[in-house]
Design an enzyme around this catalytic site. Structure first.
Site, PDB file in Angstrom:
ATOM      1  N   MET A 244      12.597  18.150  54.366  1.00 50.32           N
ATOM      2  CA  MET A 244      12.064  17.315  53.276  1.00 50.32           C
ATOM      3  C   MET A 244      12.569  17.842  51.934  1.00 50.32           C
ATOM      4  SD  MET A 244       8.147  16.747  54.616  1.00 50.32           S
ATOM      5  CE  MET A 244       7.788  18.251  55.525  1.00 50.32           C
TER       6      MET A 244
ATOM      7  N   ASP B  37       5.802   7.694  65.322  1.00 52.80           N
ATOM      8  CA  ASP B  37       6.317   7.880  63.960  1.00 52.80           C
ATOM      9  C   ASP B  37       7.638   7.141  63.836  1.00 52.80           C
ATOM     10  OD1 ASP B  37       4.399   9.507  62.951  1.00 52.80           O
ATOM     11  OD2 ASP B  37       5.471  11.377  63.314  1.00 52.80           O
TER      12      ASP B  37
ATOM     13  N   LYS C 217       6.344   5.334  58.332  1.00 53.84           N
ATOM     14  CA  LYS C 217       6.773   4.619  57.133  1.00 53.84           C
ATOM     15  C   LYS C 217       7.990   3.763  57.441  1.00 53.84           C
ATOM     16  CE  LYS C 217       6.205   8.143  54.125  1.00 53.84           C
ATOM     17  NZ  LYS C 217       6.703   9.119  53.185  1.00 53.84           N
TER      18      LYS C 217
HETATM   19  N1  SAH Z   1       8.422  17.942  62.967  1.00 52.28           N
HETATM   20  C1  SAH Z   1       9.751  17.613  62.499  1.00 52.28           C
HETATM   21  C2  SAH Z   1       9.907  17.787  61.005  1.00 52.28           C
HETATM   22  C3  SAH Z   1       9.054  16.840  60.199  1.00 52.28           C
HETATM   23  S1  SAH Z   1       9.375  16.961  58.475  1.00 52.28           S
HETATM   24  C4  SAH Z   1      10.776  18.474  63.259  1.00 52.28           C
HETATM   25  O1  SAH Z   1      10.411  19.432  63.955  1.00 52.28           O
HETATM   26  O2  SAH Z   1      11.960  18.148  63.191  1.00 52.28           O
HETATM   27  C5  SAH Z   1      10.572  15.693  58.244  1.00 52.28           C
HETATM   28  C6  SAH Z   1      11.883  16.298  57.841  1.00 52.28           C
HETATM   29  O3  SAH Z   1      12.609  16.694  58.990  1.00 52.28           O
HETATM   30  C7  SAH Z   1      12.834  15.344  57.124  1.00 52.28           C
HETATM   31  O4  SAH Z   1      12.524  15.233  55.754  1.00 52.28           O
HETATM   32  C8  SAH Z   1      14.153  16.034  57.337  1.00 52.28           C
HETATM   33  O5  SAH Z   1      14.272  17.153  56.488  1.00 52.28           O
HETATM   34  C9  SAH Z   1      13.986  16.556  58.746  1.00 52.28           C
HETATM   35  N2  SAH Z   1      14.574  15.657  59.771  1.00 52.28           N
HETATM   36  C10 SAH Z   1      13.941  15.186  60.855  1.00 52.28           C
HETATM   37  N3  SAH Z   1      14.801  14.472  61.639  1.00 52.28           N
HETATM   38  C11 SAH Z   1      15.995  14.507  61.008  1.00 52.28           C
HETATM   39  C12 SAH Z   1      17.274  13.970  61.317  1.00 52.28           C
HETATM   40  N4  SAH Z   1      17.498  13.259  62.412  1.00 52.28           N
HETATM   41  N5  SAH Z   1      18.291  14.213  60.456  1.00 52.28           N
HETATM   42  C13 SAH Z   1      18.100  14.935  59.345  1.00 52.28           C
HETATM   43  N6  SAH Z   1      16.903  15.465  59.009  1.00 52.28           N
HETATM   44  C14 SAH Z   1      15.858  15.258  59.833  1.00 52.28           C
END
Ligand code: SAH
Length: 252
Positions: free
Chosen positions: A169, A35, A62
């Site tokens: 998100m 990803d 993306k």
């Molecule tokens: N499986 C992932 C979440 C996927 S949804 C997890 O456990 O972290 C994707 C969302 O995760 C983004 O829209 C944002 O809200 C958050 N996110 C993931 N990495 C991030 C980062 N480094 N900084 C800020 N938000 C992050």
């Protein structure tokens, strides 16, 4: 011989937050299906630290101007690669099971006779607030937390400021989420933090209240990815204004 699929959580983007088990899976892989969010940053970070991986890397996330590979195509790709005898790592941001569709991918592999395992990761829901100095629970301040997306029915989340709400998100829907939460027990002056690009070069923290945050975020042009935290624990952040920090006991 059929290969194997390892669904690995990459953590929030810092290679130091990848697990040892995840690193071993990456080192043993023939192909890494990555990803963009979190995963790409970890691969780049490992390379910068001199960790070499032999695997071929397939980017399915993306990138600006390009659409992500659809979920069905990713599922197919994992199965096809494994049926070719490849050891595959499916590298996903954060934890694969937290809004990551990890269970769907695992299920798809197993349904097609492909052996698959899960390697949990550090979720951004916890790690990104932490890097801003925000614990999701804190004795005397918050006793529970809920993780939702900006698209969920946030009106149904009960509790007050001692029940921390974490939105993933949530940038596009921030104004709406803040309005809905402000109508409940938390109230309009409940503290809110938005932490953008946690562990990345663009890391930035914006702190306000449910009443003010949408305006502040618009003014500062807050962008995704960001984690939104709602609750009194926000006052513990090193980035919180002095008056807010003074409003809660640091420990009790
Ligand atoms: N499986 C992932 C979440 C996927 S949804 C997890 O456990 O972290 C994707 C969302 O995760 C983004 O829209 C944002 O809200 C958050 N996110 C993931 N990495 C991030 C980062 N480094 N900084 C800020 N938000 C992050």
């Amino acid at each position: 011989m059929t290969g194997f699929v390892s669904l690995v959580g990459a953590g929030p983007g810092d290679p130091g937050l990848l697990t040892l088990r995840g690193l071993r899976a990456l080192q043993e892989a023939d192909v890494i299906v990555a990803d963009r969010l979190g995963a790409r940053a970890v691969l780049d970070g490992l390379a910068a630290e001199g960790v070499t991986l032999d695997a071929e890397i397939v980017d399915v996330g993306k990138t600006p101007g390009h659409h992500a590979v659809p979920q069905d195509a990713i599922n197919e790709l994992l199965v096809t690669l494994a049926q070719d005898g490849k050891r595959v790592v499916r590298l996903k941001g954060g934890d694969p099971y937290v809004f990551g569709r990890g269970a769907e991918e695992l299920e798809h592999c197993r349904a097609h006779g492909v052996d698959a395992e899960i390697v949990p990761g550090v979720t951004s829901a916890i790690a990104v607030p932490a890097i801003a100095g925000i614990p999701l629970t804190h004795r005397g301040i918050a006793t529970s937390f809920t993780v939702v997306t900006g698209h969920d029915q946030i009106g149904e989340i009960g509790g007050g400021r001692d029940h921390t709400v974490v939105l993933l998100m949530g940038v596009g829907t921030l104004a709406h989420s803040a309005m809905v939460l402000a109508r409940g027990e938390r109230g309009a002056d409940c503290p809110v933090a938005v932490v953008e690009d946690g562990f990345g070069d663009g890391q930035r923290v914006t702190i306000g209240t449910l009443a003010s945050i949408a305006h502040q975020a618009a003014r500062r042009k807050v962008r995704s990815p960001a984690v939104v935290v709602v609750g009194d624990v926000v006052a513990l952040s090193v980035y919180a204004p002095e008056e807010l920090r003074a409003s809660v006991p640091a420990s009790s």
